[in-house]
Design an enzyme around this catalytic site. Structure first.
Site, PDB file in Angstrom:
ATOM      1  N   CYS A  94      -1.614   8.682  -0.614  1.00  0.00           N
ATOM      2  CA  CYS A  94      -0.602   9.620  -0.360  1.00  0.00           C
ATOM      3  C   CYS A  94      -0.941  11.264  -0.369  1.00  0.00           C
ATOM      4  O   CYS A  94      -1.277  11.521  -1.290  1.00  0.00           O
ATOM      5  CB  CYS A  94       0.645   9.254  -1.321  1.00  0.00           C
ATOM      6  SG  CYS A  94       2.188  10.120  -0.460  1.00  0.00           S
ATOM      7  N   HIS A 136       5.266   3.225   4.724  1.00  0.00           N
ATOM      8  CA  HIS A 136       4.847   4.213   3.596  1.00  0.00           C
ATOM      9  C   HIS A 136       5.752   5.273   4.019  1.00  0.00           C
ATOM     10  O   HIS A 136       6.448   5.862   3.225  1.00  0.00           O
ATOM     11  CB  HIS A 136       3.459   4.286   3.631  1.00  0.00           C
ATOM     12  CG  HIS A 136       3.150   5.344   2.554  1.00  0.00           C
ATOM     13  ND1 HIS A 136       2.356   5.159   1.458  1.00  0.00           N
ATOM     14  CD2 HIS A 136       3.079   6.718   2.674  1.00  0.00           C
ATOM     15  CE1 HIS A 136       2.045   6.366   0.901  1.00  0.00           C
ATOM     16  NE2 HIS A 136       2.957   7.277   1.602  1.00  0.00           N
ATOM     17  N   GLU A 137       5.578   5.799   5.320  1.00  0.00           N
ATOM     18  CA  GLU A 137       5.983   7.077   5.665  1.00  0.00           C
ATOM     19  C   GLU A 137       7.783   6.804   5.715  1.00  0.00           C
ATOM     20  O   GLU A 137       8.557   7.618   5.439  1.00  0.00           O
ATOM     21  CB  GLU A 137       5.839   7.372   7.121  1.00  0.00           C
ATOM     22  CG  GLU A 137       4.284   7.833   7.167  1.00  0.00           C
ATOM     23  CD  GLU A 137       3.774   8.718   6.174  1.00  0.00           C
ATOM     24  OE1 GLU A 137       4.575   9.615   5.635  1.00  0.00           O
ATOM     25  OE2 GLU A 137       2.620   8.596   5.729  1.00  0.00           O
TER      26      GLU A 137
END
Length: 152
Positions: A94, A136-137
């Site tokens: 990340c 994830h985003e």
């Protein structure tokens, strides 16, 4: 142009739910400029995805580019319509936590909807790494850090 209901400036922006964009239809070039700047920063940082809250912007928008310089997806007001029961476990990084790699299990396939910077609706199915990146985003837009998704 995308205009937020209100601009959120908070030191906790990564753990807060981002606000939806509202398209006013007059300035899609502004939206494209924001998207392009985020895409450029993401590529320079060797990332494959970047959410607006990671840039201090509390709006529901992210960019993803799995090919790292290929055909980016600019995702305004994204959502997952359905996800597969099949899962995939991957090591994820990340940009907000550059020295951390965590093992995360997510749905292998997702059917999604989002809008491009001109306000056109896009419906897609993502698999594998694209599915993982989208999830994830989207977590960033929902105030969820990838630490909360670590595979037990």
């Amino acid at each position: 142009m995308l205009v937020p209901n209100k601009i959120k400036l908070s030191p906790y922006i990564l753990t807060e739910k981002a606000l939806p964009f509202q398209f006013d239809g007059y300035r899609p070039h502004w939206n494209n400029k924001l998207a392009d700047k985020m895409h450029k920063f993401m590529l320079e940082s060797n990332g494959i995805g970047l959410a607006a809250p990671q840039c201090g912007i509390g709006w529901r928008f992210f960019v993803m580019d799995i090919e790292n310089g290929g055909d980016p997806h600019y995702c305004f007001n994204p959502e997952i319509l359905s996800s597969s029961e099949e899962t995939i476990t991957m090591d994820e990084g990340c940009l907000s936590f550059p020295d951390e790699i965590l093992t995360i299990t997510r749905s292998e396939n997702v059917v999604v909807k989002y809008f491009d910077y001109e306000g056109n609706e896009i419906d897609k199915t993502f698999s594998g790494l694209e599915s993982v990146c989208f999830q994830h985003e989207l977590d960033h837009l929902n105030g969820i850090l990838f630490h909360e998704r670590v595979t037990k």
